[in-house]
Design a protein around this motif. Structure first.
Motif, PDB file in Angstrom:
ATOM      1  N   VAL A  33       0.853  -1.187   0.000  1.00  0.00           N
ATOM      2  CA  VAL A  33       0.000   0.000   0.000  1.00  0.00           C
ATOM      3  C   VAL A  33       0.886   1.234   0.000  1.00  0.00           C
ATOM      4  CG1 VAL A  33      -1.752   1.305   1.253  1.00  0.00           C
ATOM      5  CG2 VAL A  33      -1.851  -1.196   1.201  1.00  0.00           C
ATOM      6  N   LEU A  34       0.583   2.171  -0.904  1.00  0.00           N
ATOM      7  CA  LEU A  34       1.309   3.439  -0.994  1.00  0.00           C
ATOM      8  C   LEU A  34       0.279   4.562  -1.035  1.00  0.00           C
ATOM      9  CD1 LEU A  34       3.980   5.007  -1.383  1.00  0.00           C
ATOM     10  CD2 LEU A  34       3.644   4.742  -3.851  1.00  0.00           C
ATOM     11  N   ASP A  35       0.362   5.465  -0.040  1.00  0.00           N
ATOM     12  CA  ASP A  35      -0.574   6.609   0.026  1.00  0.00           C
ATOM     13  C   ASP A  35      -2.023   6.142  -0.056  1.00  0.00           C
ATOM     14  OD1 ASP A  35       1.678   8.580  -2.023  1.00  0.00           O
ATOM     15  OD2 ASP A  35       1.621   8.304   0.166  1.00  0.00           O
ATOM     16  N   GLU A  36      -2.370   5.121   0.752  1.00  0.00           N
ATOM     17  CA  GLU A  36      -3.721   4.564   0.850  1.00  0.00           C
ATOM     18  C   GLU A  36      -4.198   3.893  -0.435  1.00  0.00           C
ATOM     19  OE1 GLU A  36      -5.360   7.781   4.159  1.00  0.00           O
ATOM     20  OE2 GLU A  36      -6.321   7.640   2.200  1.00  0.00           O
ATOM     21  N   THR A  37      -3.300   3.670  -1.381  1.00  0.00           N
ATOM     22  CA  THR A  37      -3.639   2.958  -2.625  1.00  0.00           C
ATOM     23  C   THR A  37      -2.930   1.610  -2.630  1.00  0.00           C
ATOM     24  OG1 THR A  37      -3.899   5.018  -3.862  1.00  0.00           O
ATOM     25  CG2 THR A  37      -3.561   3.004  -5.142  1.00  0.00           C
ATOM     26  N   GLU A  38      -3.717   0.537  -2.748  1.00  0.00           N
ATOM     27  CA  GLU A  38      -3.127  -0.795  -2.793  1.00  0.00           C
ATOM     28  C   GLU A  38      -2.610  -1.059  -4.205  1.00  0.00           C
ATOM     29  OE1 GLU A  38      -5.746  -3.966  -1.803  1.00  0.00           O
ATOM     30  OE2 GLU A  38      -4.225  -5.527  -2.039  1.00  0.00           O
ATOM     31  N   LEU A  39      -1.333  -1.476  -4.282  1.00  0.00           N
ATOM     32  CA  LEU A  39      -0.677  -1.698  -5.566  1.00  0.00           C
ATOM     33  C   LEU A  39      -0.165  -3.130  -5.656  1.00  0.00           C
ATOM     34  CD1 LEU A  39       1.506   1.551  -5.714  1.00  0.00           C
ATOM     35  CD2 LEU A  39      -0.652   1.166  -6.892  1.00  0.00           C
ATOM     36  N   TYR A  40      -0.148  -3.661  -6.877  1.00  0.00           N
ATOM     37  CA  TYR A  40       0.554  -4.894  -7.180  1.00  0.00           C
ATOM     38  C   TYR A  40       1.721  -4.546  -8.114  1.00  0.00           C
ATOM     39  CZ  TYR A  40      -2.858  -8.058  -5.159  1.00  0.00           C
ATOM     40  OH  TYR A  40      -3.647  -8.751  -4.294  1.00  0.00           O
ATOM     41  N   TYR A  41       2.886  -5.125  -7.840  1.00  0.00           N
ATOM     42  CA  TYR A  41       4.014  -4.815  -8.706  1.00  0.00           C
ATOM     43  C   TYR A  41       4.858  -6.060  -8.943  1.00  0.00           C
ATOM     44  CZ  TYR A  41       7.248  -4.674  -4.677  1.00  0.00           C
ATOM     45  OH  TYR A  41       8.013  -4.983  -3.588  1.00  0.00           O
ATOM     46  N   SER A  42       5.606  -5.984 -10.034  1.00  0.00           N
ATOM     47  CA  SER A  42       6.550  -7.055 -10.369  1.00  0.00           C
ATOM     48  C   SER A  42       7.896  -6.443 -10.718  1.00  0.00           C
ATOM     49  CB  SER A  42       6.028  -7.899 -11.536  1.00  0.00           C
ATOM     50  OG  SER A  42       5.968  -7.123 -12.712  1.00  0.00           O
ATOM     51  N   LEU A  43       8.965  -7.172 -10.391  1.00  0.00           N
ATOM     52  CA  LEU A  43      10.332  -6.781 -10.726  1.00  0.00           C
ATOM     53  C   LEU A  43      10.891  -7.789 -11.722  1.00  0.00           C
ATOM     54  CD1 LEU A  43      11.669  -6.086  -7.111  1.00  0.00           C
ATOM     55  CD2 LEU A  43      10.733  -4.428  -8.701  1.00  0.00           C
ATOM     56  N   TYR A  44      11.619  -7.309 -12.706  1.00  0.00           N
ATOM     57  CA  TYR A  44      12.181  -8.199 -13.728  1.00  0.00           C
ATOM     58  C   TYR A  44      13.567  -7.702 -14.108  1.00  0.00           C
ATOM     59  CZ  TYR A  44      12.962 -10.531 -18.196  1.00  0.00           C
ATOM     60  OH  TYR A  44      13.495 -11.255 -19.226  1.00  0.00           O
ATOM     61  N   LYS A  45      14.572  -8.572 -13.960  1.00  0.00           N
ATOM     62  CA  LYS A  45      15.942  -8.246 -14.347  1.00  0.00           C
ATOM     63  C   LYS A  45      16.162  -8.685 -15.782  1.00  0.00           C
ATOM     64  CE  LYS A  45      20.758  -8.707 -12.828  1.00  0.00           C
ATOM     65  NZ  LYS A  45      20.896  -7.241 -12.727  1.00  0.00           N
ATOM     66  N   MET A  46      16.390  -7.709 -16.682  1.00  0.00           N
ATOM     67  CA  MET A  46      16.510  -8.006 -18.107  1.00  0.00           C
ATOM     68  C   MET A  46      17.779  -8.802 -18.413  1.00  0.00           C
ATOM     69  SD  MET A  46      15.044  -4.663 -20.103  1.00  0.00           S
ATOM     70  CE  MET A  46      14.986  -5.605 -21.608  1.00  0.00           C
ATOM     71  N   GLU A  47      17.671  -9.690 -19.415  1.00  0.00           N
ATOM     72  CA  GLU A  47      18.813 -10.498 -19.835  1.00  0.00           C
ATOM     73  C   GLU A  47      19.670  -9.770 -20.876  1.00  0.00           C
ATOM     74  OE1 GLU A  47      16.356 -14.726 -19.366  1.00  0.00           O
ATOM     75  OE2 GLU A  47      17.226 -14.125 -21.283  1.00  0.00           O
ATOM     76  N   ASN A  48      19.036  -8.928 -21.706  1.00  0.00           N
ATOM     77  CA  ASN A  48      19.753  -8.287 -22.800  1.00  0.00           C
ATOM     78  C   ASN A  48      20.160  -6.847 -22.485  1.00  0.00           C
ATOM     79  OD1 ASN A  48      19.636 -10.484 -24.657  1.00  0.00           O
ATOM     80  ND2 ASN A  48      17.471 -10.055 -24.966  1.00  0.00           N
TER      81      ASN A  48
END
Length: 852
Positions: free
Chosen positions: A269-284
């Motif tokens: 939750v950020l500033d009363e807004t629920e968020l979903y996030y993903s992290l991805y480490k690029m190969e190229n």
């Protein structure tokens, strides 16, 4: 009067006790409903969280794959431009700028969006518009990395740019008057806005945001949707770390997951807004992508369904409580309806009678429906088996076509012993597979009842793959299919199991892919060795994937049922028994493995199989080389070769360029060199000679690639190499190629002489053609034989056999007058004492496990 008062008091007491009991029951019901709702809510929240993460994975996997492809395209453009610059080698600045402008025109580069860029040894960079100044990353360039990519906000324009540079294999020197400048790096500068189409995500109606950050989390670029800039600040990691996390996670968990697998998913939750996030480490690229979306837009249909379910549960609970209150009220008034009790009981009895009659009627209707369904099932089963008997020739023709095709080739290659040896081996492999198919058809009752038994024998994985390819490749060629075989991390090639059944699994899956993939399609056969918790066993994951017609989800559920085939206007034209997948499933189950299928109409299918086998410790692979050098930039080949050679205790090294290979040979030397990617090298002979000159010791040099036989012959004829190692890379194949190269012209007479030479056999065979073949085969091996037509004749002839006259008896099993089993008993128990000791070998077409 007194008695009436006592009766009234007792009735009042009874009513009070009844009211207390009913109130307690109602209170317990309310508490139970409350506890259920609390537990149900927690359970729904957990399920909803998992569903949202699952949807995020599906959406972001496609998005990240598209970004990887886009960045990979940039690197391919850089590679192409570098080759052009190395070929052109401009000498003056005017030539150089002319070259840049020409390349920009040829590559259709928009000067405001993408520019060619060169960097000299001092860190100054140049475009087709002239010298632009010093690079911000020139200090990093001094370490001479092979590739450089970064994001700049002030490099060429005020817009954000992504820069892709590659170190030139040979620096380019240009002159401008008296000034000489050496160009070390060359590549492109691309407007970051060009990636915006790859950042867009229609699944969330444009409400998602994508951020590009460096290894420390510093924001390099962002593409914001309708929700605006969700992560304000320069350091994105700091913002993510400050968020309030849900479901018992935190940002540290996400970072660890990103480090371990390259991707991570979380919810905060950020500033009363629920968020979903993903992290991805690029190969190229040396970037990390962050994908964010407000939870209100994730799995909206699932959320709506859950909310509807909760409302229904609440309504049910409310109705239950209301009904309970009504019941209490009804109980309190029960005393007032005693007069109607008799009539109600009569009505209830009548209703029960009616219900019993209705039940009997329903049972009768169900029985009729069951009978009709059984009759329909019987008709369907008879139809399916009739179609099976009519179409089973298709599966049998698969190896038969290979036999016919190869024998046709043999007619044109009779003067080439090596090719004839290969063809004969392939015919034998196809014949064995054909025999296995016939056995399966004849033994169908055993397969359906689960009585099929597996044999235990040595299996070589490389031989299995080679035999499968020799059978399937002609079909792929006829259908114009692009067929690739890949392996990953294969350490154990020699196993123990049923080789015929394993090969049948492979061929059934691949034949199915061939049949249901249109002309020009793609089919992939992949084998990977997985980590095994049991050191005595090796575990494998095999998948066959195509981009063919695919299947409906309804048919996927029935794909492993016997005699079942997909029915539509396209697949109805394809012949098949409908038995292959049922047999495959049965064999995989017998082997203790698993098989699953994923398919989508008009997009293709993928079958995944997991199997484990005992490791054959008695079949070691010996590589007659102490050190191997691989020249290749293919990471998969390097990894597979390294893993395989580690098990053989062979020193292994890999380099990417010829310069590195020459330097390595000067310093270390090598027994064997593998060249990958050089089949199309026009100066292959010069490349090979350069390697030989780099190491004074004798060495073997092989090309190692995917290739057809005609390409291999051309390479061996004019390339100067010692042989060819076909991919996919197997250790046993590699060892055989080395042995063949080392002993190519050193075969002695003893190696080619048959072990049967000089032996004499007494034979029983009632079929004239088989007898002729038997006599010819023994004659080719230097042996002789005497053949009798039935059991009686051979028993009588053996009575007069003298010691040393015959070395063994070859006995047909099924013969007229006396079969082979009875004839063997008569010889063993006869008057000739040699019958107790002479070897007797059975010859029969009955080759099931029970027959043996």
């Amino acid at each position: 009067m007194k008695k009436s008062t006592e009766v009234l008091a007792q009735e009042k007491k009874n009513r009070r006790q009844t009211l207390v009991a009913l109130t307690a029951v109602l209170l317990a019901m309310v508490l139970g409903v409350g506890a259920f709702l609390a537990g149900y809510s927690a359970y729904i929240d957990k399920i909803l969280y998992a569903e949202r993460l699952s949807q995020m994975r599906e959406v972001t996997t496609q998005l990240f794959s598209g970004l990887e492809d886009a960045v990979d395209n940039q690197w391919r453009m850089v590679d192409s431009q570098c080759r052009s610059l190395q070929t052109k080698k401009p000498r003056t600045w005017n030539d150089f700028y002319t070259f840049l402008r020409e390349q920009a025109d040829l590559s259709d580069l928009d000067g405001t969006q993408c520019k060619l860029m060169a960097v000299d040894e001092n860190g100054a960079y140049y475009t087709q518009e002239g010298r632009q100044g010093l690079m911000q990353e020139r200090t990093y360039l001094m370490s001479s990395p092979e590739r450089v990519n970064y994001v700049s906000n002030s490099m060429i324009t005020d817009e954000t740019q992504m820069v892709f540079l590659k170190r030139l294999e040979t620096p380019v020197t240009v002159r401008d008057g008296d000034e000489t400048i050496v160009l070390r790096y060359y590549g492109i500068a691309q407007n970051m806005e060009q990636l915006n189409p790859y950042f867009e995500c229609k699944a969330y109606n444009g409400n998602s945001s994508v951020y590009v950050v460096d290894g420390d989390g510093l924001k390099l670029f962002s593409s914001n949707g309708k929700s605006g800039d969700l992560l304000k600040g320069y350091n994105v990691y700091a913002v993510l770390d400050s968020m309030s996390y849900l479901h018992g996670t935190d940002f540290a968990d996400a970072k660890r997951e990103l480090t371990g697998s390259g991707t991570a998913y979380s919810n905060a939750v950020l500033d009363e807004t629920e968020l979903y996030y993903s992290l991805y480490k690029m190969e190229n690229a040396e970037w990390t992508l962050i994908f964010l979306v407000p939870s209100a837009f994730v799995a909206t249909n699932t959320v709506a369904l859950v909310n509807t379910t909760i409302r229904l549960v609440l309504m049910f609970a409310t109705v239950l409580i209301v009904v309970s209150i009504t019941a209490i009220f009804w109980i309190l008034r029960k005393q007032q309806r005693l007069a109607l009790e008799a009539e109600r009981r009569n009505n209830d009895a009548l209703e029960r009678v009616n219900e019993e009659l209705d039940g009997k009627n329903r049972e009768l209707a169900a029985a009729v429906e069951t009978a009709e369904r059984a009759e329909q099932d019987a008709r369907s089963a008879n139809k399916a088996k009739s179609e099976f008997l009519a179409n089973m020739s298709h599966d049998i023709r698969t190896p038969m076509n290979a036999i016919v095709g190869i024998t046709s080739l043999m007619q044109h290659e009779q003067d080439d012993p090596e090719k004839m040896s290969v063809y004969i081996h392939k015919v034998q492999s196809s014949s064995q597979h054909l025999l296995g198919l016939i056995n399966d058809v004849l033994d169908m009752s055993k397969i359906e009842s689960g009585e099929t038994a597996l044999t235990v024998e040595s299996i070589n994985l490389a031989e299995q793959v080679g035999q499968v390819e020799s059978i399937i490749r002609p079909q792929m060629t006829d259908h114009g299919h692009e067929f690739t075989i890949t392996i990953h991390d294969i350490v154990h090639e020699n196993l123990v199991g049923d080789s015929l059944r394993l090969r049948q699994v492979f061929i059934n899956l691949l034949s199915n892919a061939v049949k249901y993939t249109p002309y020009g399609g793609r089919i992939r056969f992949d084998i990977a060795e997985l980590p095994s918790s049991d050191p005595e066993r090796a575990k494998f994951h095999i998948f066959v994937q195509d981009n063919g017609y695919g299947m409906s989800q309804e048919f996927v559920k029935r794909i492993f049922d016997p005699f079942v085939r997909a029915e539509n206007s396209t697949t109805n034209k394809i012949q098949g028994t409908g038995l292959g997948m049922a047999i495959t499933k049965n064999i995989v189950n017998l082997m203790g493995g698993t098989i699953t299928v994923q398919s989508e109409l008009n997009k293709g299918s993928r079958f995944d199989v997991e199997l484990s086998f005992p490791i054959d410790k008695n079949a070691a692979i010996t590589v007659n080389a102490k050190s191997v050098l691989l020249v290749s930039g293919d990471d998969m080949l390097v990894r597979n070769a390294k893993g395989a050679l580690r098990s053989a205790a062979v020193k292994f090294a890999a380099v990417q360029t010829m310069e590195d290979a020459v330097a390595y040979l000067h310093a270390n030397g090598a027994d064997v060199i593998l060249l990958s990617g050089h089949l199309q090298d026009r100066d292959l002979a010069g490349t090979v000679q350069r390697l030989r000159d780099a190491d004074s010791e004798a060495m073997l040099i092989f090309c190692c690639d995917y290739a057809q036989e005609d390409q291999i012959e051309d390479v061996l004829r004019g390339g100067g190499v010692d042989g060819f190692v076909a991919r996919p890379f197997f250790l046993s194949t590699f060892a055989q190629v080395i042995d063949h190269a080392q002993t190519k012209n050193e075969k002695s007479a003893s190696e080619t002489e048959s072990i049967l030479k000089g032996m004499n056999f007494l034979c029983a065979e009632d079929n004239d053609l088989n007898a002729e073949i038997l006599d010819a085969i023994l004659d080719m091996s230097g042996a002789t034989c005497t053949i009798y037509a039935d059991g009686n004749e051979i028993v009588q002839a053996f009575e007069k056999v003298k010691p040393g006259e015959y070395d063994a008896i070859l006995m047909d099993v099924q013969m007229p007058n006396m079969n082979g089993l009875d004839a063997t008993r008569a010889i063993r128990n006869g008057s000739n004492p040699l019958g107790k000791t002479i070897p007797i070998l059975a010859m029969t077409a009955n080759a099931f496990s029970s027959d043996v």
